[in-house]
Motif scaffolding. Structure first.
Motif, short mmCIF file in Angstrom:
data_model
loop_
_atom_site.label_atom_id
_atom_site.label_comp_id
_atom_site.label_asym_id
_atom_site.label_seq_id
_atom_site.Cartn_x
_atom_site.Cartn_y
_atom_site.Cartn_z
N ALA A 121 -93.67 17.33 24.53
CA ALA A 121 -92.89 16.18 24.98
C ALA A 121 -92.17 16.57 26.27
N VAL A 122 -91.46 15.59 26.85
CA VAL A 122 -90.96 15.79 28.22
C VAL A 122 -89.44 15.64 28.28
N PRO A 123 -88.71 16.71 28.65
CA PRO A 123 -87.27 16.55 28.83
C PRO A 123 -86.97 15.82 30.13
N ARG A 124 -86.07 14.86 30.09
CA ARG A 124 -85.65 14.13 31.29
C ARG A 124 -84.14 14.30 31.44
N TYR A 125 -83.75 14.79 32.59
CA TYR A 125 -82.33 15.10 32.79
C TYR A 125 -81.59 13.92 33.39
N VAL A 126 -80.43 13.65 32.82
CA VAL A 126 -79.55 12.62 33.36
C VAL A 126 -78.37 13.36 34.01
N PRO A 127 -78.21 13.19 35.33
CA PRO A 127 -77.09 13.89 35.96
C PRO A 127 -75.76 13.39 35.40
N VAL A 128 -74.84 14.31 35.18
CA VAL A 128 -73.49 13.94 34.73
C VAL A 128 -72.51 14.69 35.62
N THR A 129 -71.27 14.22 35.66
CA THR A 129 -70.36 14.82 36.62
C THR A 129 -69.20 15.54 35.94
N GLU A 130 -68.66 16.46 36.71
CA GLU A 130 -67.50 17.23 36.28
C GLU A 130 -66.35 16.28 35.92
N PHE A 143 -87.81 17.79 16.32
CA PHE A 143 -88.65 17.41 17.46
C PHE A 143 -90.13 17.33 17.04
N ALA A 144 -90.56 18.23 16.16
CA ALA A 144 -91.95 18.16 15.72
C ALA A 144 -92.18 16.90 14.88
N GLY A 145 -91.14 16.47 14.18
CA GLY A 145 -91.29 15.30 13.31
C GLY A 145 -91.09 13.97 14.03
N LEU A 146 -90.56 14.05 15.26
CA LEU A 146 -90.18 12.82 15.96
C LEU A 146 -91.03 12.57 17.20
N LEU A 147 -91.49 13.63 17.86
CA LEU A 147 -92.07 13.46 19.19
C LEU A 147 -93.58 13.65 19.22
N ASP A 148 -94.25 12.75 19.93
CA ASP A 148 -95.67 12.93 20.24
C ASP A 148 -95.78 13.45 21.67
#
Ligand SMILES: Cc1ncc(COP(=O)(O)O)c(C=O)c1O
Length: 392
Positions: free
Chosen positions: A148-157, A119-124
């Motif tokens: 950097a910013v985590p963005r959650y994608v809802p997924v289902t059971e 993540f340190a090598g990839l993200l600004d």
């Protein structure tokens, strides 16, 4: 010594905002309370811990002793011993049919430091990373560490909590730099199909594939992201498959143009991984076949037993897990508050489970059961849960 003693007035005090704001690992709250109850003489069955209950195979320990006795106690190459990187390269060729140059590996003290490097090598700052919700609890914190910013994608059971590539559309932006995948996954024990991995690989951002549960698969087969693209990062380690959590050994695989930047990060922040632990890693890769298969078969028997038991107790499991050592179950019929429910189960049934909320808002209402525990203990835990549910 009193707090603040020896400091001149007018200077800023206290821990950083980052340290104050990082979320705790809630499973540790359960574990700490469980330990307190054990100190009071209570018997607790631990199904909350995500750690193999097996000892590390003797051949791995012997390799470490031998290396230490031979004086292998100094820094190694920052990317790791060439013999270990060659063994890893051979492993990826034999298992997945992909050729990864030994120069593309960086050996680290666990998968967690490998994540820091990637993540340190990839993200600004401000770059976005997509991850499923629920997800391994620590991912968002690794992402935030580099602003950097985590963005959650809802997924289902019903989808086994894995990405459907078509659901990404509304979440991809020009700032989306990476997508994290984890198959088999923690906390759900489910796998991502080859078709979906291929589609994700085509979607644009870099894929960061956490392959730490590879080898612990009980039906079908796991795939490395490198079967589908070379524009991806693999993070992996020895903790789970080889029962080596405390040894702290992991690695990353990077696209060739990232190797030198990541190596510079490694040199600065970690220097190198432990030399005799790296020798132990070579033994793990090359000399543990039958023992690993035995552990895997044992996990599989436990998995089947726990799944059957949970179903008998009225839990619905639409996609049975086929990897790692977790079952993630919907407990909303008992409570919407998984943290309170996990504590209630601990206090009344004396069984430790992990609250689903630990794994993101999408995990709320669920509980994670780990079957890294003996069949006898699993049977006893199910009996205790049955009594608990009868009293609900
Ligand atoms: C999905 C996942 N990734 C990474 C890790 C960290 O592993 P390591 O012990 O190699 O740092 C864990 C540990 O539980 C995990 O579940």
């Amino acid at each position: 010594m009193f707090a603040g003693m020896g400091r001149k007035k007018g200077f800023k005090l206290g821990p950083s905002r980052r340290a104050q704001e990082i979320s705790p690992f809630l499973v540790m709250d359960i574990l700490e309370r469980a330990k307190e109850l054990e100190r009071q003489g209570q018997s607790i069955i631990h199904l909350e811990i995500g750690e193999p209950d097996f000892d590390t195979p003797a051949v791995i320990k012997d390799a470490a002793y031998r290396a230490m006795a031979a004086g292998e106690t100094q820094y190694t190459h920052s990317q790791g011993l060439i013999e270990l990187r060659e063994a890893l390269s051979q492993h990826y060729l034999e298992k997945y049919g992909v050729w990864v140059k030994p120069e593309q590996f960086i050996v680290t003290s666990g998968t967690s430091p490998a994540m820091v490097l990637v993540f340190a090598g990839l993200l600004d700052p401000g770059d976005q990373v997509l991850l499923t919700d629920p997800h391994y609890a620590c991912y968002p914190n690794f992402i935030r560490l580099v602003d950097a910013v985590p963005r959650y994608v809802p997924v289902t059971e019903e989808e086994g909590f894995q990405f459907r590539p078509e659901d990404l559309r509304g979440h991809l932006t020009p700032r989306t730099k990476a997508i994290i995948i984890n198959s088999p996954a923690n906390p759900t024990g489910t796998l991502l199909s080859a078709e979906r991995m291929a589609a994700l690989a085509e979607s644009g951002p870099y894929i960061v594939s956490d392959e730490i549960y590879h080898g612990l698969v009980y039906a079908g087969r796991e795939h490395t992201i490198l079967e589908f693209t070379d524009q991806a990062f693999v993070i992996n380690g020895f903790s789970k498959l080889y029962a080596m959590t405390g040894w702290r050994l992991g690695y990353l695989i990077a696209p060739e143009d990232f190797v030198r930047p990541l190596q510079k990060l490694m040199q600065n922040f970690f220097i190198s991984a432990n030399p005799f632990v790296q020798r132990a890693g070579i033994a793990a890769l090359t000399q543990t076949g039958p023992e690993i298969q035995k552990m895997r078969a044992t996990y599989d028997a436990r998995r089947r037993f726990l799944l059957a038991g949970l179903k008998t107790l009225g839990f619905r499991i639409p996609v049975p897990p086929t990897g790692a050592f977790y079952v993630f179950v919907n407990a909303r019929h008992l409570s919407e508050d998984s943290y309170a429910l996990a504590f209630d189960i601990l206090e009344k049934a004396r069984v430790g489970v992990t609250p689903g909320i630990d794994f993101g808002p999408g995990g709320e209402g669920f509980l994670r059961f780990s079957y890294a525990n003996s069949l006898e203990n699993l049977a006893e835990a199910l009996k205790r849960l049955e009594r608990y549910l009868a009293g609900c």
